[in-house]
Design a protein around this motif. Structure first.
Motif, short mmCIF file in Angstrom:
data_model
loop_
_atom_site.label_atom_id
_atom_site.label_comp_id
_atom_site.label_asym_id
_atom_site.label_seq_id
_atom_site.Cartn_x
_atom_site.Cartn_y
_atom_site.Cartn_z
N ASN A 163 3.47 -4.08 -8.19
CA ASN A 163 4.52 -4.53 -7.28
C ASN A 163 3.92 -4.72 -5.89
O ASN A 163 3.49 -3.75 -5.27
N PRO A 164 3.84 -5.96 -5.39
CA PRO A 164 3.23 -6.18 -4.08
C PRO A 164 3.92 -5.41 -2.97
O PRO A 164 5.15 -5.31 -2.93
N VAL A 165 3.13 -4.84 -2.07
CA VAL A 165 3.66 -4.12 -0.90
C VAL A 165 3.05 -4.71 0.36
O VAL A 165 2.06 -5.44 0.32
N ARG A 166 3.63 -4.33 1.49
CA ARG A 166 3.10 -4.78 2.77
C ARG A 166 1.68 -4.27 2.98
O ARG A 166 1.36 -3.13 2.66
N ALA A 167 0.82 -5.12 3.54
CA ALA A 167 -0.58 -4.75 3.74
C ALA A 167 -0.70 -3.50 4.60
O ALA A 167 -1.59 -2.67 4.38
N ALA A 168 0.19 -3.35 5.58
CA ALA A 168 0.11 -2.20 6.48
C ALA A 168 0.29 -0.89 5.74
O ALA A 168 -0.20 0.16 6.20
N VAL A 169 0.97 -0.91 4.60
CA VAL A 169 1.17 0.31 3.80
C VAL A 169 -0.08 0.63 2.99
O VAL A 169 -0.55 1.77 2.96
N SER A 170 -0.64 -0.37 2.32
CA SER A 170 -1.81 -0.12 1.48
C SER A 170 -3.06 0.19 2.29
O SER A 170 -4.03 0.74 1.75
N GLU A 171 -3.05 -0.11 3.59
CA GLU A 171 -4.21 0.15 4.44
C GLU A 171 -4.17 1.53 5.10
O GLU A 171 -5.08 1.88 5.86
N ILE A 172 -3.16 2.34 4.80
CA ILE A 172 -3.05 3.67 5.38
C ILE A 172 -4.21 4.54 4.91
O ILE A 172 -4.63 4.49 3.77
N MET A 251 7.70 2.13 9.34
CA MET A 251 7.51 2.97 8.17
C MET A 251 6.04 3.20 7.79
O MET A 251 5.69 4.32 7.38
N PRO A 252 5.15 2.23 7.92
CA PRO A 252 3.74 2.53 7.61
C PRO A 252 3.20 3.70 8.43
O PRO A 252 2.49 4.56 7.90
N ALA A 253 3.56 3.75 9.71
CA ALA A 253 3.10 4.86 10.55
C ALA A 253 3.73 6.17 10.11
O ALA A 253 3.09 7.24 10.18
#
Length: 364
Positions: A163-172, A251-253
């Protein structure tokens, strides 16, 4: 001539987030992209300004009363007619459906008009609209290895993309469990329905935690606007450092900060927990259609990537016991985080774009 891809998605984030991720991947490959959704859909909120948004009539059927169902059948038919006109004008090479009733009219219209279609299913239980559409789809892209109601499909039609997610989430950055005696960061969120029950149950559960653990706790919690005052007072009275808001834009932060996430188990939440590798205590929405949230949560829980607590069992005492056991087990937290990240498919958007590009090539 640039090939055009039409994306069709329900108006909620769970359907629009993966559509947004795919749109970005397709634009990077030189495709033209359009989005069709219903009146609720806000498109991609200006993030992909080059993607035109088209709105059609739609309405849900499952769980509705007789009058509402009759009205919404009429709206779906109107949406189908609107979609046929839209397809004649846009002439897409492929139409991609992301589920939700608003995806039903355009993808049915595409199949009716001999346009090749791809269906993406985000949950561990195929949704009602996708169950109709996937029978005639050229490909069905799945987020989980095992998805209920897809067993009857030919193996060659199915492909697991994630399921694709926002890049900012996967880069955490990778997870680090709380240090001995140090702060413990707890993130609680769950949409409007999750915020309601969490706002009611979480404060008394926190009050029941052992004093040593409660004194170390830092809390960020989504709370309904009408409950902020009461929940703020409850935490203030116990001397807890808590940040409360009806909505968090960053949310990524928040994920990056969290040592434990308490949340619902919608498809996007589960995919983001995996992508950022954060341990989660999931409380599935009990009345989700076909109980898909429970299936999503179990897919993580069975692989040691999180914990599941039924809402019917989520009394303050039970939640306090689970939080105490989880938050005082540093090795368990670290293991769950690593297991969650091990389930992630960080290239899900590109894998899905590969599927769409392959189907587009077959249409030539």
């Amino acid at each position: 001539m640039t090939a055009r891809i039409l994306l069709a998605a329900g108006g909620t984030g769970g359907h629009l987030f993966p559509a947004e991720a795919l749109a970005g991947a397709l634009l990077g490959r030189g495709f033209a992209v359009d989005l069709v959704t219903d009146e609720r859909g806000t498109g991609f909120a200006g993030k992909l300004a080059s993607v035109p948004v088209h709105r059609i009539a739609s309405g849900g059927i499952a769980g509705k009363g007789v009058t509402t169902r009759a009205r919404n059948y009429g709206r779906l038919m109107l949406g189908f007619l609107q979609s046929r006109g839209l397809l004649k004008r846009l002439k897409p090479t492929v139409a991609v459906g992301f589920g939700g009733y608003p995806s039903l009219p355009p993808i049915l219209a595409a199949q009716w008009g001999k346009i090749r279609t791809v269906v993406h299913e985000q949950n561990a239980v195929a949704g009602r609209a996708n169950r109709v559409l996937m029978k005639r789809a050229n490909r069905v892209a799945l987020s989980f290895e095992h998805v209920r109601f897809t067993e009857v499909l030919p193996a060659a039609k199915k492909i697991v993309t994630g399921n694709p997610v926002r890049a900012a989430v996967s880069e955490i950055a990778a997870y680090a469990a709380p240090s001995a005696g140090g702060p413990v960061n707890l993130l609680v969120f769950g949409g409007s329905q999750g915020a309601r029950v969490f706002g009611r149950v979480t404060p008394p559960a926190i009050a029941l935690l052992p004093e040593e653990l409660r004194n170390r706790l830092k809390l960020v919690q989504q709370v309904r606007r009408e409950d902020v005052e009461d929940v703020t007072k409850a935490y203030r009275d116990m001397g807890l450092d808590a940040e409360l808001s009806p909505f968090f834009k960053d949310m990524p932060a928040r994920y990056a900060w969290a040592h434990l996430v308490v949340c619902r188990s919608g498809a996007s939440s589960v995919a983001e927990i995996e992508a950022c590798g954060r341990p989660a205590l999931m409380i599935p929405l009990p009345n989700s259609i076909d109980d898909h949230q429970r299936a999503n949560a179990r897919s993580l829980g069975e692989k040691g990537a999180g914990w599941v607590l039924d809402e019917n069992d989520a009394s303050p005492q039970a939640l306090a016991q689970r939080l105490t056991a989880i938050l005082t087990d540093r090795e368990g937290l670290q293991r769950a985080a690593e297991n969650a990240r091990g389930l992630a498919r960080s290239d899900a958007a590109e894998r899905l774009a590969d599927v769409v590009e392959s189907v587009a090539g077959e249409a030539r």
